[in-house]
Design a protein around this motif. Structure first.
Motif, PDB file in Angstrom:
ATOM      1  N   LEU A 186     -10.051   3.659  32.095  1.00  0.00           N
ATOM      2  CA  LEU A 186     -10.709   2.602  32.857  1.00  0.00           C
ATOM      3  C   LEU A 186      -9.748   1.521  33.332  1.00  0.00           C
ATOM      4  N   SER A 187      -8.441   1.829  33.338  1.00  0.00           N
ATOM      5  CA  SER A 187      -7.483   0.878  33.903  1.00  0.00           C
ATOM      6  C   SER A 187      -6.249   1.608  34.421  1.00  0.00           C
ATOM      7  N   GLY A 188      -6.175   1.745  35.736  1.00  0.00           N
ATOM      8  CA  GLY A 188      -4.971   2.288  36.334  1.00  0.00           C
ATOM      9  C   GLY A 188      -3.788   1.361  36.126  1.00  0.00           C
ATOM     10  N   PHE A 189      -4.065   0.044  36.124  1.00  0.00           N
ATOM     11  CA  PHE A 189      -3.001  -0.936  35.896  1.00  0.00           C
ATOM     12  C   PHE A 189      -2.273  -0.656  34.576  1.00  0.00           C
ATOM     13  N   ALA A 190      -3.031  -0.290  33.536  1.00  0.00           N
ATOM     14  CA  ALA A 190      -2.459  -0.133  32.189  1.00  0.00           C
ATOM     15  C   ALA A 190      -1.408   0.961  32.156  1.00  0.00           C
ATOM     16  N   ILE A 191      -1.711   2.105  32.750  1.00  0.00           N
ATOM     17  CA  ILE A 191      -0.757   3.217  32.743  1.00  0.00           C
ATOM     18  C   ILE A 191       0.440   2.888  33.628  1.00  0.00           C
ATOM     19  N   ASN A 192       0.191   2.314  34.792  1.00  0.00           N
ATOM     20  CA  ASN A 192       1.284   1.949  35.697  1.00  0.00           C
ATOM     21  C   ASN A 192       2.261   0.990  35.036  1.00  0.00           C
ATOM     22  N   ALA A 193       1.739   0.062  34.225  1.00  0.00           N
ATOM     23  CA  ALA A 193       2.578  -0.986  33.641  1.00  0.00           C
ATOM     24  C   ALA A 193       3.311  -0.544  32.380  1.00  0.00           C
ATOM     25  N   ASN A 194       2.731   0.389  31.613  1.00  0.00           N
ATOM     26  CA  ASN A 194       3.244   0.654  30.263  1.00  0.00           C
ATOM     27  C   ASN A 194       3.816   2.049  30.024  1.00  0.00           C
ATOM     28  N   LEU A 195       3.447   3.017  30.856  1.00  0.00           N
ATOM     29  CA  LEU A 195       3.763   4.409  30.542  1.00  0.00           C
ATOM     30  C   LEU A 195       5.260   4.676  30.408  1.00  0.00           C
ATOM     31  N   LYS A 196       6.041   4.218  31.358  1.00  0.00           N
ATOM     32  CA  LYS A 196       7.457   4.586  31.393  1.00  0.00           C
ATOM     33  C   LYS A 196       8.181   4.160  30.121  1.00  0.00           C
ATOM     34  N   ASP A 197       7.948   2.930  29.675  1.00  0.00           N
ATOM     35  CA  ASP A 197       8.648   2.411  28.493  1.00  0.00           C
ATOM     36  C   ASP A 197       8.194   3.100  27.215  1.00  0.00           C
ATOM     37  N   ILE A 198       6.875   3.232  27.026  1.00  0.00           N
ATOM     38  CA  ILE A 198       6.387   3.801  25.776  1.00  0.00           C
ATOM     39  C   ILE A 198       6.722   5.289  25.696  1.00  0.00           C
ATOM     40  N   TYR A 199       6.703   5.982  26.822  1.00  0.00           N
ATOM     41  CA  TYR A 199       7.004   7.417  26.828  1.00  0.00           C
ATOM     42  C   TYR A 199       8.450   7.668  26.419  1.00  0.00           C
ATOM     43  N   ALA A 200       9.369   6.860  26.933  1.00  0.00           N
ATOM     44  CA  ALA A 200      10.790   7.042  26.611  1.00  0.00           C
ATOM     45  C   ALA A 200      11.048   6.856  25.122  1.00  0.00           C
ATOM     46  N   ILE A 201      10.431   5.830  24.519  1.00  0.00           N
ATOM     47  CA  ILE A 201      10.613   5.567  23.091  1.00  0.00           C
ATOM     48  C   ILE A 201      10.027   6.709  22.258  1.00  0.00           C
ATOM     49  N   MET A 202       8.842   7.172  22.625  1.00  0.00           N
ATOM     50  CA  MET A 202       8.211   8.256  21.872  1.00  0.00           C
ATOM     51  C   MET A 202       9.047   9.535  21.936  1.00  0.00           C
ATOM     52  N   MET A 203       9.506   9.883  23.116  1.00  0.00           N
ATOM     53  CA  MET A 203      10.273  11.121  23.255  1.00  0.00           C
ATOM     54  C   MET A 203      11.593  11.066  22.472  1.00  0.00           C
ATOM     55  N   ASP A 204      12.241   9.912  22.487  1.00  0.00           N
ATOM     56  CA  ASP A 204      13.467   9.759  21.698  1.00  0.00           C
ATOM     57  C   ASP A 204      13.168   9.935  20.208  1.00  0.00           C
ATOM     58  N   GLY A 205      12.058   9.320  19.746  1.00  0.00           N
ATOM     59  CA  GLY A 205      11.686   9.417  18.340  1.00  0.00           C
ATOM     60  C   GLY A 205      11.321  10.827  17.920  1.00  0.00           C
ATOM     61  N   PHE A 206      10.569  11.530  18.769  1.00  0.00           N
ATOM     62  CA  PHE A 206      10.170  12.901  18.439  1.00  0.00           C
ATOM     63  C   PHE A 206      11.386  13.838  18.415  1.00  0.00           C
ATOM     64  N   GLN A 207      12.310  13.615  19.330  1.00  0.00           N
ATOM     65  CA  GLN A 207      13.529  14.430  19.355  1.00  0.00           C
ATOM     66  C   GLN A 207      14.358  14.206  18.098  1.00  0.00           C
ATOM     67  N   GLU A 208      14.451  12.948  17.690  1.00  0.00           N
ATOM     68  CA  GLU A 208      15.221  12.625  16.477  1.00  0.00           C
ATOM     69  C   GLU A 208      14.625  13.299  15.253  1.00  0.00           C
ATOM     70  N   LYS A 209      13.298  13.391  15.205  1.00  0.00           N
ATOM     71  CA  LYS A 209      12.641  13.984  14.046  1.00  0.00           C
ATOM     72  C   LYS A 209      12.512  15.502  14.157  1.00  0.00           C
ATOM     73  N   GLY A 210      12.931  16.054  15.265  1.00  0.00           N
ATOM     74  CA  GLY A 210      12.923  17.504  15.415  1.00  0.00           C
ATOM     75  C   GLY A 210      11.564  18.102  15.714  1.00  0.00           C
ATOM     76  N   TYR A 211      10.644  17.311  16.253  1.00  0.00           N
ATOM     77  CA  TYR A 211       9.318  17.839  16.563  1.00  0.00           C
ATOM     78  C   TYR A 211       9.366  18.673  17.846  1.00  0.00           C
ATOM     79  N   ARG A 212       8.581  19.704  17.860  1.00  0.00           N
ATOM     80  CA  ARG A 212       8.411  20.532  19.062  1.00  0.00           C
ATOM     81  C   ARG A 212       7.312  19.897  19.917  1.00  0.00           C
ATOM     82  N   VAL A 213       7.712  19.329  21.043  1.00  0.00           N
ATOM     83  CA  VAL A 213       6.770  18.602  21.900  1.00  0.00           C
ATOM     84  C   VAL A 213       6.252  19.525  22.992  1.00  0.00           C
ATOM     85  N   GLY A 214       4.948  19.534  23.165  1.00  0.00           N
ATOM     86  CA  GLY A 214       4.330  20.401  24.155  1.00  0.00           C
ATOM     87  C   GLY A 214       4.504  19.904  25.580  1.00  0.00           C
ATOM     88  N   THR A 215       3.958  20.649  26.512  1.00  0.00           N
ATOM     89  CA  THR A 215       3.990  20.275  27.925  1.00  0.00           C
ATOM     90  C   THR A 215       3.193  18.990  28.112  1.00  0.00           C
TER      91      THR A 215
END
Length: 258
Positions: free
Chosen positions: A133-162
């Motif tokens: 219910l907010s396009g603004f929310a994804i536009n404003a936050n996705l890029k930063d939070i996604y980068a941090i999550m992917m770095d963390g999952f890679q460090e922990k060796g998780y297999r991340v899906g598509t």
């Protein structure tokens, strides 16, 4: 001459809420301390039995932002740049999305088959981005939070899906995707229903072996993610930590004691 003389101040700025509009507060310092603890409209004063003009204008500006957040679409160029697999629920347009939340929880048989055919199966972590219910929310936050999550999952060796983007989505689509792909932990980033504090707040819903057969209480939630709430970089680190907890405990939501 003051450079702002003759101009009306921007009533939508966050700092406008910091002003104390009570004419003669018994303790100005106390009111200021209270206002720092919440986005609620404290210390706004009144003119007779009505709001002051500045308070009313701020309310109307915030209400307009909330409406715009609901009707604004996600910038899909960002989604494309980040390589998300894109699908859509049974909803055909934004108006139907608002009127028919039930259709925003369901995929067509063809879409489910496409997800099963094209996306990685049995990932440790399945990421889903939903407009909500907010396009603004994804536009404003996705890029930063996604980068941090992917770095963390890679460090922990998780297999991340598509990574999957769902247009016109409600929260429950994460369960359908989890079931289709056999994900261990499913994480959905979704625009929150906007209130009158911000139109950019995002939530993260997480579930261990998410399933449409389980109750809503299966989900662990991080909410209020935006610049003036939980910053997206900090929220991303929290999500990585919580994913580790869900993996270790093999549970989520109310069953998880942390």
């Amino acid at each position: 001459m003051n450079e702002t003389e003759g101009f009306v101040s921007d009533i939508s700025l966050p700092e406008v809420k910091e002003r104390v509009l009570i004419d003669h507060p018994q303790s100005l310092a106390m009111v200021r301390r209270l206002k720092k603890t919440t986005n609620a409209r404290l210390g706004v004063g009144r003119a007779g039995d009505r709001y002051k003009t500045e308070t009313l204008l701020k309310f109307r500006a915030d209400h307009a932002i909330a409406q715009d957040a609901v009707w604004t679409d996600i910038d899909e160029t960002l989604i494309d740049e980040m390589g998300f697999y894109k699908v859509q629920t049974l909803v055909e347009n934004k108006e139907e999305y608002v009127r028919r939340p039930d259709r925003g929880r369901i995929f067509s048989d063809e879409t489910m088959e496409a997800i099963k055919r094209d996306c990685l199966h049995e990932p440790d972590v399945q990421l889903v981005v939903a407009d909500g219910l907010s396009g603004f929310a994804i536009n404003a936050n996705l890029k930063d939070i996604y980068a941090i999550m992917m770095d963390g999952f890679q460090e922990k060796g998780y297999r991340v899906g598509t990574p999957i983007f769902v247009r016109y989505s409600r929260v429950a689509t994460m369960d359908k995707i989890s079931e289709a792909l056999g994900a261990t932990v499913t994480i959905q980033l979704i625009g929150e229903r906007p209130g009158l504090a911000t139109g950019e707040s995002m939530s993260v819903y997480m579930a261990y072996e998410a399933s449409s057969k389980k109750p809503e209480s299966q989900r662990t939630v991080v909410s209020n993610i935006y610049e003036q709430g939980i910053p997206p970089l900090e929220a991303g680190a929290q999500v990585v930590h919580l994913t580790e907890v869900l993996m270790r405990e093999k549970k989520s939501g109310v069953d998880l004691k942390i």
